[in-house]
Design an enzyme around this catalytic site. Structure first.
Site, PDB file in Angstrom:
ATOM      1  CD  GLU A 111      -8.702   4.678  -1.831  1.00  0.00           C
ATOM      2  OE1 GLU A 111      -9.647   4.413  -1.088  1.00  0.00           O
ATOM      3  OE2 GLU A 111      -7.733   5.396  -1.473  1.00  0.00           O
ATOM      4  CG  ASP A 116      -4.399   5.718   0.756  1.00  0.00           C
ATOM      5  OD1 ASP A 116      -5.225   4.843   1.026  1.00  0.00           O
ATOM      6  OD2 ASP A 116      -4.367   6.833   1.313  1.00  0.00           O
ATOM      7  CG  HIS A 136      -9.103  -1.034   4.259  1.00  0.00           C
ATOM      8  ND1 HIS A 136      -8.883  -1.040   2.886  1.00  0.00           N
ATOM      9  CD2 HIS A 136      -8.663   0.156   4.692  1.00  0.00           C
ATOM     10  CE1 HIS A 136      -8.315   0.098   2.539  1.00  0.00           C
ATOM     11  NE2 HIS A 136      -8.179   0.839   3.605  1.00  0.00           N
ATOM     12  CG  ASP A 177      -2.262   0.549   0.999  1.00  0.00           C
ATOM     13  OD1 ASP A 177      -2.338   1.636   0.396  1.00  0.00           O
ATOM     14  OD2 ASP A 177      -3.248  -0.091   1.401  1.00  0.00           O
TER      15      ASP A 177
HETATM   16  C1  GLC Z   1      -7.875   5.506   1.683  1.00  0.00           C
HETATM   17  C2  GLC Z   1      -7.770   4.287   2.564  1.00  0.00           C
HETATM   18  C3  GLC Z   1      -8.428   4.587   3.881  1.00  0.00           C
HETATM   19  C4  GLC Z   1      -7.685   5.731   4.532  1.00  0.00           C
HETATM   20  C5  GLC Z   1      -7.605   6.944   3.598  1.00  0.00           C
HETATM   21  C6  GLC Z   1      -6.552   7.911   4.075  1.00  0.00           C
HETATM   22  O1  GLC Z   1      -9.175   5.791   1.352  1.00  0.00           O
HETATM   23  O2  GLC Z   1      -8.304   3.177   1.916  1.00  0.00           O
HETATM   24  O3  GLC Z   1      -8.463   3.474   4.734  1.00  0.00           O
HETATM   25  O4  GLC Z   1      -8.324   6.100   5.717  1.00  0.00           O
HETATM   26  O5  GLC Z   1      -7.247   6.596   2.287  1.00  0.00           O
HETATM   27  O6  GLC Z   1      -5.281   7.368   3.890  1.00  0.00           O
END
Ligand code: GLC
Length: 559
Positions: A260, A201, A332, A99
């Site tokens: 993401e 992320d 998650h 990640d």
């Molecule tokens: C992404 C992650 C999440 C986290 C956020 C900030 O959305 O999947 O779990 O809280 O980024 O890093």
């Protein structure tokens, strides 16, 4: 086949290390715990594991707040434990994807510690520092994803810093080339160590509108939505292309990059995942997981099947010729799919989990299985606000209570949506703490582990687990699953989710009954076609699917 790539046939599995397996009896999952469970992954047949963050971190957002990118948090183990896990995965021919959390760091990262020291230090512009507005308040109206303002005043230097997430997650300034080079160097360090890629992320938030304009404010709300100025900013594609060149060019593969990307549409996804542009292999889009609420995840609204299947079909069509889809029901951050899109009542849980798995894995794209999904794990029956551990839920509940909402109403709104639903420990067996740990875990195990657990699923050929194995194997074996074109059928049917996948003369027809009543399937000759997979209760008539039953058939079609 246009742009064939190894990951078109691959299935990934996401591990949330905190909740997977605890080897040292502190109630928190760790790397050696994962290593002790590699058989589970190997038997499932997955090709890739994505590990949620394990780096050194104050754990304000369970590791998404990183204080040292090149070390392992003691709660998870050591770099030696990491190397052992990596070698173990590779022995099973499973790739490891890290990640990559580089939109922000922890406020305890040395870069930020230095940056906040004084206004003139060399790292000041590694983060977004701004003077107060004329009234002394924050520089703009942006809301943090974890409630409150996205700005915190640093008393010592009299300026605010930006944090789109918690105040312990200050945003890095990607405008600064030194920041980018530091990130690329860190990425190269992990690749040199042997990892096989990155899940990035909130990667479409690294380029922001540098003028930082106010965001739109919804009626009744205090803060503005930063989204229009922080999602897919003007330089996002330039930054990702630079990253590709600086980090990945010339590396022996195969490697995986998946971004993401909240708030994107199909056209954005095409740009990110078009191989010719050299950015990412694929992205996680959010449209299908945003359909059952209205602006805020805490305001749920009913979701009909027609809306859901049309949404996924639009993504199939949009990335048919260029780009690639990632496919997911959960991770998650999302509630458990069987409770959300299926039916978690005892009589339908297994069948609806299998039907959902069948639908997703028969789409075109790379499926991601989130830990426990292969067991049909459900949401948790949270009884009190004190049960939650997630910063997003806790901050929201505090804000709602402060605004005068009743405790029961707050619990009712957070319980089905909280990220903690996905984070309850993995249910390995029916024993104490679900076989996850020998002590009370950091977040309670779902009491239904006595029935829903990996050991029981292993022993039951009709389990969700065995079905997921078949789905994963099918993708590996059948080129139609990996490469076939997609067509949605019965678009307006509120119960049946039906589609074909076609490659040359080979066609798979997928039909799932997403309801708790038997349904007749209106396709001529369907009952007599060759069965590839059939799950759930058989209907009374040959052309009927029982509640939450799903069937995949094969036929040969004319060119
Ligand atoms: C992404 C992650 C999440 C986290 C956020 C900030 O959305 O999947 O779990 O809280 O980024 O890093």
């Amino acid at each position: 086949m246009p742009n064939e790539a190894w990951f078109h046939r691959a299935v990934a599995y996401q591990i949330y290390p905190r909740s997977f397996a605890d080897s040292d009896g502190d109630g928190i999952g760790d790397l050696r715990g994962i290593t002790s469970r590699l058989d589970h992954l190997a038997r499932l047949g997955v090709d890739v594991v994505w590990l949620s963050p394990i780096y050194r971190s104050p754990q304000d957002d369970n590791g998404y707040d990183i204080a040292d990118y090149q070390d392992i948090d003691p709660v998870f183990g050591t770099l030696a434990d990491f190397d052992e896990l990596l070698a173990g995965l590779h022995r099973h021919d499973i790739k490891l994807v890290m990640d990559l959390v580089v939109n922000h760091t922890s406020d305890e990262h040395p870069w930020f510690v230095e940056s906040r020291r004084d206004r003139t230090n060399a790292r000041r512009d590694w983060y977004w520092w701004r003077p107060p507005a004329v009234d002394g308040g924050p520089p703009n109206n942006w809301r943090s994803a974890f409630s409150g303002s996205a700005w915190t005043l640093d008393e010592a230097t009299g300026e605010y810093y930006l944090h789109l997430f918690s105040r312990k997650q200050p945003d890095l300034t990607w405008e600064n080339p030194e920041v980018r080079q530091a990130v690329y160097a860190m990425m190269r360090w992990w690749l040199d160590r042997g990892v096989d890629g990155f899940r990035m992320d909130v990667i479409n938030m690294i380029s922001k509108d540098v003028t930082l304009p106010d965001g739109p404010v919804r009626p009744g709300e205090r803060y503005g939505d930063p989204g229009p100025h922080t999602f897919c900013g003007p330089r996002v594609h330039e930054f990702l292309q630079e990253m590709r060149r600086e980090v990945f060019a010339g590396r022996p593969g195969p490697l995986l990059t998946v971004g993401e990307t909240p708030g994107i549409d199909v056209a954005d996804a095409r740009l990110f995942s078009d191989p010719a542009r050299g950015e990412l292999d694929m992205v996680f889009q959010f449209e299908h997981v945003d359909l059952d609420h209205d602006g805020s995840k805490w305001r749920r609204r009913p979701l009909g099947l027609v809306t859901l299947k049309r949404c996924l079909a639009r993504w199939q069509d949009g990335l048919a010729a260029t780009g690639w889809n990632s496919l997911y029901w959960s991770n998650h951050d999302q509630p458990r799919p069987v409770s959300r899109f299926g039916d978690d009542r005892p009589e339908h849980r297994v069948d609806s989990a299998k039907a959902l798995g069948t639908i997703l894995h028969l789409h075109r794209g790379t499926p991601y299985v989130y830990q426990g999904e292969e067991l049909g794990m459900t949401n948790m029956a949270f009884r009190s606000l004190a049960d939650f551990r997630d910063i997003e839920t806790i901050n929201h509940a505090a804000e709602a209570l402060a605004a005068g909402e009743a405790r029961d109403a707050v619990l009712a709104s957070v319980a089905p949506a909280s990220r903690d639903n996905a984070r309850t420990p993995m249910q390995w067996d029916a024993g104490p703490h679900g076989g996850f740990s020998t002590v009370e875990p950091w977040l309670a195990v779902n009491p239904n582990h006595e029935e829903i657990n990996a050991a029981a699923a292993e022993a039951d050929p009709g389990s969700v687990l065995h079905h997921y194995r078949r789905l994963i194997a099918l993708r590996h074996q059948d080129p139609v699953v990996a490469h076939g074109s997609f067509e949605l059928l019965l678009e307006d049917d509120a119960d049946l989710w039906a589609f074909t996948r076609t490659l040359g003369e080979q066609q798979l027809l997928v039909v799932a009954n997403c309801s708790d009543r038997p349904r007749q399937v209106p396709f001529d000759g369907w009952a007599d076609e060759e069965t590839v997979l059939h799950t759930g209760p058989k209907g009374t008539e040959a052309d009927v699917l029982g509640p939450w039953a799903a069937r995949v058939t094969r036929r040969v079609v004319g060119r």
